[in-house]
Write a protein that holds these residues in place. Structure first.
Motif, PDB file in Angstrom:
ATOM      1  N   VAL B 144       0.843  -1.199   0.000  1.00 20.39           N
ATOM      2  CA  VAL B 144       0.000   0.000   0.000  1.00 20.39           C
ATOM      3  C   VAL B 144       0.880   1.250   0.000  1.00 20.39           C
ATOM      4  CG1 VAL B 144      -1.606   1.358   1.410  1.00 20.39           C
ATOM      5  CG2 VAL B 144      -2.012  -1.081   1.056  1.00 20.39           C
ATOM      6  N   ALA B 145       1.915   1.245   0.838  1.00 21.87           N
ATOM      7  CA  ALA B 145       2.796   2.416   0.916  1.00 21.87           C
ATOM      8  C   ALA B 145       3.445   2.709  -0.428  1.00 21.87           C
ATOM      9  CB  ALA B 145       3.863   2.196   1.981  1.00 21.87           C
ATOM     10  N   GLU B 146       3.836   1.656  -1.139  1.00 22.98           N
ATOM     11  CA  GLU B 146       4.589   1.847  -2.386  1.00 22.98           C
ATOM     12  C   GLU B 146       3.708   1.790  -3.624  1.00 22.98           C
ATOM     13  OE1 GLU B 146       7.917   2.569  -2.200  1.00 22.98           O
ATOM     14  OE2 GLU B 146       7.490   2.567  -0.056  1.00 22.98           O
ATOM     15  N   ASN B 147       2.439   1.456  -3.479  1.00 21.01           N
ATOM     16  CA  ASN B 147       1.579   1.171  -4.633  1.00 21.01           C
ATOM     17  C   ASN B 147       2.264   0.131  -5.525  1.00 21.01           C
ATOM     18  OD1 ASN B 147      -0.499   1.166  -6.449  1.00 21.01           O
ATOM     19  ND2 ASN B 147      -0.017   3.151  -7.356  1.00 21.01           N
ATOM     20  N   ALA B 148       2.568  -1.004  -4.891  1.00 21.72           N
ATOM     21  CA  ALA B 148       3.366  -2.037  -5.545  1.00 21.72           C
ATOM     22  C   ALA B 148       2.653  -2.623  -6.764  1.00 21.72           C
ATOM     23  CB  ALA B 148       3.658  -3.157  -4.540  1.00 21.72           C
ATOM     24  N   GLY B 149       3.453  -3.094  -7.699  1.00 19.27           N
ATOM     25  CA  GLY B 149       2.915  -3.724  -8.901  1.00 19.27           C
ATOM     26  C   GLY B 149       3.249  -5.200  -8.911  1.00 19.27           C
ATOM     27  N   GLY B 150       3.660  -5.684 -10.085  1.00 15.18           N
ATOM     28  CA  GLY B 150       3.972  -7.101 -10.237  1.00 15.18           C
ATOM     29  C   GLY B 150       3.621  -7.504 -11.653  1.00 15.18           C
ATOM     30  N   PRO B 151       4.049  -8.697 -12.068  1.00 14.25           N
ATOM     31  CA  PRO B 151       3.822  -9.113 -13.454  1.00 14.25           C
ATOM     32  C   PRO B 151       2.354  -9.095 -13.880  1.00 14.25           C
ATOM     33  CG  PRO B 151       5.335 -10.610 -12.371  1.00 14.25           C
ATOM     34  CD  PRO B 151       4.845  -9.659 -11.325  1.00 14.25           C
ATOM     35  N   HIS B 152       1.446  -9.466 -12.980  1.00 17.69           N
ATOM     36  CA  HIS B 152       0.049  -9.594 -13.385  1.00 17.69           C
ATOM     37  C   HIS B 152      -0.738  -8.289 -13.309  1.00 17.69           C
ATOM     38  CE1 HIS B 152       1.163 -13.825 -13.025  1.00 17.69           C
ATOM     39  NE2 HIS B 152       0.232 -14.017 -13.936  1.00 17.69           N
ATOM     40  N   CYS B 153      -0.012  -7.174 -13.147  1.00 18.52           N
ATOM     41  CA  CYS B 153      -0.690  -5.878 -13.089  1.00 18.52           C
ATOM     42  C   CYS B 153      -1.005  -5.335 -14.470  1.00 18.52           C
ATOM     43  CB  CYS B 153       0.142  -4.888 -12.301  1.00 18.52           C
ATOM     44  SG  CYS B 153       0.215  -5.377 -10.577  1.00 18.52           S
ATOM     45  N   LEU B 154      -0.440  -5.944 -15.505  1.00 19.56           N
ATOM     46  CA  LEU B 154      -0.702  -5.469 -16.871  1.00 19.56           C
ATOM     47  C   LEU B 154      -2.195  -5.504 -17.148  1.00 19.56           C
ATOM     48  CD1 LEU B 154       0.208  -4.655 -19.717  1.00 19.56           C
ATOM     49  CD2 LEU B 154       0.537  -7.072 -20.219  1.00 19.56           C
ATOM     50  N   LYS B 155      -2.821  -6.612 -16.830  1.00 19.83           N
ATOM     51  CA  LYS B 155      -4.247  -6.760 -17.100  1.00 19.83           C
ATOM     52  C   LYS B 155      -5.112  -6.282 -15.939  1.00 19.83           C
ATOM     53  CE  LYS B 155      -7.606 -10.277 -18.596  1.00 19.83           C
ATOM     54  NZ  LYS B 155      -7.717 -11.651 -19.097  1.00 19.83           N
ATOM     55  N   TYR B 156      -4.635  -6.490 -14.709  1.00 16.99           N
ATOM     56  CA  TYR B 156      -5.517  -6.309 -13.563  1.00 16.99           C
ATOM     57  C   TYR B 156      -5.239  -5.079 -12.719  1.00 16.99           C
ATOM     58  CZ  TYR B 156      -7.102 -10.996 -14.685  1.00 16.99           C
ATOM     59  OH  TYR B 156      -7.641 -12.076 -15.325  1.00 16.99           O
ATOM     60  N   GLY B 157      -4.208  -4.301 -13.051  1.00 15.99           N
ATOM     61  CA  GLY B 157      -3.948  -3.090 -12.292  1.00 15.99           C
ATOM     62  C   GLY B 157      -3.049  -3.329 -11.093  1.00 15.99           C
ATOM     63  N   VAL B 158      -2.537  -2.234 -10.533  1.00 14.56           N
ATOM     64  CA  VAL B 158      -1.585  -2.288  -9.428  1.00 14.56           C
ATOM     65  C   VAL B 158      -2.328  -2.192  -8.098  1.00 14.56           C
ATOM     66  CG1 VAL B 158       0.342  -1.412 -10.790  1.00 14.56           C
ATOM     67  CG2 VAL B 158      -1.177   0.203  -9.668  1.00 14.56           C
ATOM     68  N   THR B 159      -1.579  -2.039  -7.010  1.00 18.17           N
ATOM     69  CA  THR B 159      -2.198  -2.081  -5.679  1.00 18.17           C
ATOM     70  C   THR B 159      -3.359  -1.095  -5.560  1.00 18.17           C
ATOM     71  OG1 THR B 159      -0.096  -2.760  -4.716  1.00 18.17           O
ATOM     72  CG2 THR B 159      -1.717  -1.835  -3.209  1.00 18.17           C
ATOM     73  N   THR B 160      -3.197   0.100  -6.094  1.00 18.22           N
ATOM     74  CA  THR B 160      -4.245   1.120  -5.925  1.00 18.22           C
ATOM     75  C   THR B 160      -5.580   0.677  -6.513  1.00 18.22           C
ATOM     76  OG1 THR B 160      -4.704   3.492  -6.112  1.00 18.22           O
ATOM     77  CG2 THR B 160      -3.767   2.447  -8.061  1.00 18.22           C
ATOM     78  N   ASN B 161      -5.561  -0.218  -7.493  1.00 16.84           N
ATOM     79  CA  ASN B 161      -6.802  -0.702  -8.095  1.00 16.84           C
ATOM     80  C   ASN B 161      -7.462  -1.796  -7.264  1.00 16.84           C
ATOM     81  OD1 ASN B 161      -4.732  -0.267 -10.731  1.00 16.84           O
ATOM     82  ND2 ASN B 161      -6.638   0.845 -10.729  1.00 16.84           N
ATOM     83  N   HIS B 162      -6.801  -2.230  -6.209  1.00 17.33           N
ATOM     84  CA  HIS B 162      -7.314  -3.363  -5.432  1.00 17.33           C
ATOM     85  C   HIS B 162      -7.546  -3.041  -3.956  1.00 17.33           C
ATOM     86  CE1 HIS B 162      -6.813  -6.135  -8.818  1.00 17.33           C
ATOM     87  NE2 HIS B 162      -5.820  -5.329  -9.130  1.00 17.33           N
ATOM     88  N   VAL B 163      -7.236  -1.815  -3.545  1.00 20.71           N
ATOM     89  CA  VAL B 163      -7.462  -1.407  -2.157  1.00 20.71           C
ATOM     90  C   VAL B 163      -8.681  -0.501  -2.127  1.00 20.71           C
ATOM     91  CG1 VAL B 163      -6.521  -0.114  -0.208  1.00 20.71           C
ATOM     92  CG2 VAL B 163      -5.040  -1.613  -1.550  1.00 20.71           C
ATOM     93  N   VAL B 164      -9.672  -0.838  -1.283  1.00 21.33           N
ATOM     94  CA  VAL B 164     -10.917  -0.065  -1.291  1.00 21.33           C
ATOM     95  C   VAL B 164     -11.129   0.753  -0.020  1.00 21.33           C
ATOM     96  CG1 VAL B 164     -12.145  -1.483  -2.972  1.00 21.33           C
ATOM     97  CG2 VAL B 164     -12.197  -2.131  -0.555  1.00 21.33           C
ATOM     98  N   GLU B 165     -10.571   0.301   1.089  1.00 24.65           N
ATOM     99  CA  GLU B 165     -10.797   1.024   2.340  1.00 24.65           C
ATOM    100  C   GLU B 165      -9.569   0.894   3.231  1.00 24.65           C
ATOM    101  OE1 GLU B 165     -14.033  -0.444   4.845  1.00 24.65           O
ATOM    102  OE2 GLU B 165     -14.484   1.602   5.501  1.00 24.65           O
ATOM    103  N   LEU B 166      -9.281   1.954   3.980  1.00 25.75           N
ATOM    104  CA  LEU B 166      -8.122   1.951   4.870  1.00 25.75           C
ATOM    105  C   LEU B 166      -8.496   2.556   6.211  1.00 25.75           C
ATOM    106  CD1 LEU B 166      -5.473   3.454   2.407  1.00 25.75           C
ATOM    107  CD2 LEU B 166      -5.483   1.093   3.254  1.00 25.75           C
TER     108      LEU B 166
END
Lengths: 403, 472
Positions: B144-166
Motif C-alpha cells: 500500500v505504501a509503495e503502490n506495488a505492482g507485479g507481473p500480473h498488473c498489466l491486465k488487472y492493475g496495481v495495488t491502488t486498483n485493489h485497495v478499497v478502504e483503509l
C-alpha cells in the motif's frame, strides 16, 4: 465591478478570450494551460470567485461567482499515440470528437459517461461519472494517467505522467478525479486507451426488477464477464419493462464464448440488439440521465443493489434509475426537494452507502454538497487539502453541505 | 533515543518488543536497496492498531519522527530510519481479519505477507492480484505504501486498483477511515491519494482489499528472440491486436544466463538475446483463440520458438525463473542494484539499446528483467559496493538510465517508489510548483512532517523554497 473584471481579463487574454454570459457575467475562455493559470492567479489576487464551466452540458452554470472560467477553448487533442495507447487532450475537448479521432486510428477510450456525447473530458473526470462500462473497465480514475491542473491561486500542477505505470511522488491525480473542481481546474489530461474491440455485442433481458437483479448476481458468480452489465428502469431503457443489458467487447472468439455462456448461465431470455442499434441504445441510456435536474449516485456492494434501489424507489422514484449489479453503482435522475434528498442521504449513510450529488442546481448543491458530511476526521483533512489547492477560496464549488 | 522514551515504548508494547541495542538494530539498517544504510534510534513492534496509535500518541508531543516498516523488502530505501527516528515495525500485525467470499473482499492487518493472502483465499476460488516478485516476503502494508505492482498488473492493475478502504493512524495519533468496502469514496478519493504515499501520510492499520476469482483457464508461453529489439516490437504488436495478456514479461540474455546457472533454472534458452513470457487468462475458448493469435504475432515478429507450458508444474517452473531472477543474480556479485523506471512501450527498443551503451561505457554488468507489457524496466546492476570506484560508476550509470527514460517520456519509478534512492531524480520529471503541491498535500496529513521524514519530495526543489531567498 463586472466591467473592471472584463477589462482586466482582456488585458490577459485579449478580446477573443473574454465574453459575457446571458446574465452579463464575465466569462474567461483561456486557450492554453498557461492562460488558464494567469486567470486564476488574477482572480486569487483580486479575491474574485470563479465558477468553473466546461462545455456546459452537465452541471448547470449557476454557481455564484464574480466570473466564469470556461475550458471550452481548451478543446484540442494534443497527441495520440497508437503504439503506446495514450492520448493527451485538453480538458474542454468533447468526448465524441475524441472518440471519432481515436476510432480512425483503431483505438478507444473505455468510458461511457451519462449525459450528452459532447461532454467535455474535464467534466467527466472532475465529476468521476462513469457509465455502465465501469463493470468491465473500472471507474474513471483507472483511465487517467496524469493531468495538469490550475490551482485556485494560479499554480500549474502536473500530476502523474504519460505512462501506464508510475509511482513517482504522491498520486495527485486521484484528488482531481471526482473532486468537482474543488482542488483546481483541470487543463490537460493524459488518458489510457485500448485497442478498438473487434466485436461489440449487446443483449437485453426483460422482466421484473428483482428477478433481473438476482439473475445478474448469478451471472457474476458464474464468472460471465461482460464489459457492462446494467439494470435499467423502463423509462431509461425506453422499454415497457425493466431491462438487464449485457454488453460484450473484445475479440470475436472471446465475445462469442461469453455470449454462449450468458445463454446457459441462467433462465433469462436474452435478445441480441441488432449491431446497428447498439450505439443508439447506449446513447439513449446515457442521455436519460439528463431527464431531470438532479442526478445522484450511490456506491453499494453487489449484494446490496436491490435494497439500495428499494430505498431510492421508495423515497424518490424509480423513473430514471440504473444500477450495475457488479460495479455496485446506482444512478438516479429526477426532481426532489432538498429535504427529501437529505433524508435519502441520511438513510443511505445509515446503511454505510455513500451518496454523491453528481448534478443539481446550485441551491441544492450548496445545501447538500456533492458529498455531504464526511466520516470523523476526514472533514479536517479535506479542508486542509482544499486550502493547499485553493488558499484564497476562489473556486465556487460546494463539496460539503451548508450546514 | 532517551532511556525514558525506550521505557515508555516498552510500557505500550511490552519491553520484549522494543529493540534498541546496536546489534539488535542491525537487521533494520537497510531495506532491499544496498546503497542506503542507517541505524534507527529504536525499533518498536506493536501488536495491533491500538498499540500503533499509542506509540504515535507518545511520539507526537515529543516531535519524534517515525518510520513505518513492513518486511523491509522495499527497493528504494523508503523503510530506513535515521538515528533520531523510531522505526515502527508492523510485522507482528499479520492477521487476516475477515474474508467475505460472496462480496470478494478481505480485511487485513498491514503485516500480512502478500502471498499468504492469496494462499488463504485460494480454496475459495479467489486470489489477491498484485504480485510483486518479493510476494513471498513483502507485506500488504508495504504494498500500500509503495503502490506495488507485479507481473500480473498489466491486465488487472496495481495495488491502488485493489485497495478499497483503509484505517489510518495519522501522525497526530487521530484515526480516520478512508474509502468504503464497495470502493466508492465518501468524498474525494483519499484512498487513491494515500496508496503510494510511501509512509508519509500516516500508518495504515487495517486494509480492505478486493479479491478476484481465479481464472478458469491460464496459458503460459515462452518465446525467444535473436534481438531485444524484435522482442520489444512483438510486445507492442500483441497489445495493438487488442489482446491484454495477464502478464507480458521480458528477460535479456544476461538475466537468462543468471537464472539458468542457478537453482531456479527454468529451461530458458541461453543462446537467445531475449525471452518473452506471455500469460493469457480467462475462459477456455477465449484463451485458446487468443493464444493462437499471440503465437502468430510472435512468429511474425521473429520468435525463433514459441513453447507453451504443458502442465501446472511446467507453468510454475517457467514463472519460477522469472520471479526468482533477482535471487539468481545474487550469485553474480555481492550487491545488486535493482533499478526501476518506465518508458512508453514504443520507446522500449531504443531504451534497451541506450542501457546497453551505458553498461558498456561504465564497464558494468547489467541484466534486464522487466514488465515489458507496460514498459516498466528493471535494469539490474551487479556490483560490489566495497569498491568505491565501482559504486561511483553504478551511481552514474543509474543516473544516466533515469535521465534517458525521462527523455523518452517515461518515469523514474514504476513500482518501487522514490524513497531516498530516487529523490534526487524527482526534479527531472516534476517542476517546483508540482513538488510544492506534493509537499502541501503531505502537510495536510502530517503538518509537522514527522512520518518518514526526508523521503520522496526534495524540499530544496519545491516552489516555496525557491521563492524564499533567505532559505537558499
Amino acid at each position: 465591478m463586472r466591467d473592471t473584471i472584463v477589462t482586466r481579463l482582456r488585458a490577459l487574454l485579449g478580446t477573443a478570450g473574454v465574453e459575457r454570459d446571458a446574465d452579463g457575467l464575465p466569462r474567461a475562455t483561456p486557450d492554453s494551460p498557461d492562460a488558464l493559470s494567469l486567470v486564476c492567479r488574477l482572480a486569487h489576487e483580486e479575491g474574485w470567485k470563479i465558477r468553473i464551466e466546461g462545455q456546459g452540458t452537465w452541471l448547470p452554470s449557476d454557481a455564484p461567482a464574480d466570473l466564469a472560467v470556461s475550458t471550452r477553448a481548451l478543446d484540442q487533442v494534443i497527441t495520440v499515440s497508437p503504439a503506446d495507447l495514450v492520448a493527451t487532450v485538453q480538458a474542454g475537448a468533447p468526448l465524441d470528437g475524441l472518440r471519432r479521432r481515436l476510432a480512425d486510428e483503431g483505438m478507444w477510450l473505455a468510458l461511457d459517461p451519462p449525459g450528452r456525447p459532447d461532454r467535455s473530458l474535464g467534466s467527466i473526470v472532475a465529476t468521476a461519472t462513469a457509465g455502465p462500462l465501469r463493470h468491465g473497465f473500472g471507474p474513471v480514475r483507472d483511465h487517467l494517467l496524469g493531468c495538469t491542473v490550475a490551482t485556485g491561486d494560479g499554480r500549474l500542477v502536473k500530476a502523474g505522467g504519460k505512462v501506464v505505470k508510475n509511482v513517482a511522488g504522491y498520486d495527485l491525480t486521484k484528488l482531481q478525479v471526482g473532486g468537482f473542481g474543488g482542488f483546481g481546474i483541470i487543463a490537460e489530461l493524459h488518458l489510457r486507451l485500448r485497442a478498438l474491440p473487434r466485436a461489440d455485442v449487446t443483449l437485453l433481458a426483460r422482466g421484473a426488477r428483482d428477478n433481473l437483479t438476482l439473475a445478474a448476481r448469478r451471472l457474476i458468480e458464474a464468472k460471465v464477464s461482460p464489459a457492462a452489465l446494467e439494470l435499467l428502469s423502463p423509462a431509461l431503457a425506453a422499454e415497457a419493462e425493466w431491462v438487464l443489458a449485457a454488453r460484450f467487447l473484445g475479440t470475436d472468439a472471446a465475445v462469442q464464448g461469453e455470449v454462449g455462456r450468458l445463454g446457459t448461465a441462467g433462465d433469462l431470455v436474452w435478445q441480441p440488439l441488432p449491431a446497428e442499434r447498439t450505439a443508439a441504445f447506449w446513447g439513449v441510456v446515457a442521455r436519460g440521465s439528463l431527464g431531470g435536474p438532479i442526478t445522484l449516485r450511490l456506491g453499494v456492494l453487489g449484494d446490496g443493489v436491490d435494497e439500495a434501489m428499494d430505498l431510492v424507489a421508495h423515497d424518490l422514484d424509480d423513473g430514471l434509475l440504473s444500477a450495475g449489479p457488479g460495479s455496485g453503482m446506482i444512478r438516479w435522475t429526477g426532481e426532489a426537494p432538498i429535504e427529501r434528498l437529505r433524508g435519502v442521504r441520511r438513510a443511505a449513510a445509515g446503511r454505510e452507502i455513500p451518496m454523491t450529488i453528481e448534478r443539481a442546481p446550485w441551491p441544492l448543491r450548496r445545501a447538500l454538497g456533492h458529498f455531504g458530511a464526511y466520516r470523523e476526521g476526514v472533514g479536517q483533512l479535506v479542508g486542509r487539502l482544499r486550502d493547499s489547492f485553493d488558499p484564497g477560496q476562489c473556486l465556487s464549488v460546494a463539496l460539503e453541505g451548508a450546514e | 533515543m532517551t532511556p525514558d522514551l525506550i521505557e515508555a515504548l516498552g510500557r505500550i508494547v511490552g519491553p520484549k518488543w522494543v529493540r534498541h541495542r546496536r546489534a539488535e538494530l542491525t537487521t533494520y539498517t537497510m531495506d532491499g536497496l544496498p546503497t542506503r544504510e542507517s541505524y534507527p534510534g529504536v525499533v518498536v513492534m506493536p501488536a495491533d492498531a491500538g498499540e500503533v496509535r499509542e506509540v504515535v500518541r507518545l511520539l507526537y508531543p515529543l516531535s519524534v519522527p517515525f518510520v513505518a516498516r513492513g518486511a523491509g523488502t522495499g527497493l528504494s530505501g523508503g523503510a530506513v530510519a535515521d538515528g533520531d527516528a523510531v522505526l515502527i515495525a508492523l510485522t507482528r500485525m499479520n492477521r487476516i481479519l475477515r474474508v467475505d467470499p460472496a462480496r470478494r473482499r478481505a480485511v487485513l492487518q498491514p503485516g500480512v505477507v502478500n502471498a499468504r493472502l492469496s494462499e488463504a483465499v485460494a480454496p475459495l476460488g479467489l486470489h489477491y492480484v498484485p504480485d510483486p516478485s518479493s510476494q513471498a516476503a513483502c507485506t500488504v502494508g508495504g504494498n500500500v505504501a509503495e503502490n506495488a505492482g507485479g507481473p500480473h498488473c498489466l491486465k488487472y492493475g496495481v495495488t491502488t486498483n485493489h485497495v478499497v478502504e483503509l484505517e489510518v493512524v495519522l501522525p497526530d495519533a487521530s484515526v480516520v477511515r478512508l474509502g468504503s468496502p464497495q470502493g466508492e469514496p465518501w468524498g474525494p478519493d483519499l484512498v487513491g491519494l494515500f496508496v503510494g504515499s510511501e509512509g508519509m501520510f500516516g500508518i495504515a492499520t487495517e486494509i480492505t482489499v478486493r479479491l478476484e476469482p481465479l481464472p478458469a483457464s491460464v496459458r503460459t508461453m515462452l518465446a525467444d528472440f535473436h534481438t531485444v529489439r524484435a522482442a520489444s516490437e512483438a510486445v507492442s504488436a500483441v497489445i495493438a491486436a487488442g489482446i491484454v495478456p495477464a502478464a507480458l514479461e521480458m528477460m535479456d540474455r544476461a538475466c537468462v544466463a543468471a537464472v539458468e546457472a542457478s537453482i531456479y533454472a527454468a529451461g530458458y534458452p541461453t543462446d537467445a538475446a531475449a525471452v518473452l513470457l506471455v500469460e493469457l487468462d480467462g475462459q477456455d475458448d477465449a484463451v485458446e483463440a487468443e493464444a493462437a493469435t499471440v503465437v502468430d504475432i510472435l512468429r511474425a515478429r521473429g520468435a525463433r520458438q514459441v513453447r507453451s507450458a504443458s502442465s501446472p508444474a511446467d507453468r510454475a517452473r517457467l514463472w519460477q525463473g522469472r520471479k526468482k531472477a533477482f535471487g539468481a543474480m545474487g550469485r553474480i556479485a555481492p550487491d545488486l542494484a535493482v533499478q526501476d523506471a518506465v518508458v512508453p512501450r514504443s520507446a522500449l527498443p531504443d531504451i534497451m539499446d541506450r542501457i546497453a551503451e551505458i553498461r558498456d561505457r561504465h564497464a558494468l554488468s547489467i541484466s534486464n528483467v522487466f514488465h515489458a507489457g507496460d514498459g516498466n524496466l528493471h535494469p539490474n546492476i551487479s556490483f560490489d559496493r566495497r569498491d568505491p570506484a565501482v559504486a561511483a560508476r553504478v551511481h552514474e550509470a543509474c543516473r544516466e538510465i533515469m535521465t534517458a527514460c525521462v527523455e523518452a517520456g517515461g518515469s523514474i519509478t514504476g513500482e518501487h517508489g522514490v524513497g531516498s534512492d530516487k529523490i534526487g531524480y524527482m526534479s527531472l520529471i516534476f517542476d517546483a510548483e508540482t513538488l510544492g503541491a506534493m509537499r502541501a498535500v503531505r502537510r495536510a496529513f502530517d503538518p509537522f512532517e514527522s512520518a518518514n521524514p526526508g523521503k520522496v519530495v526534495p524540499l530544496h526543489a519545491c516552489r516555496e523554497w525557491l521563492a524564499a531567498p533567505s532559505a537558499r
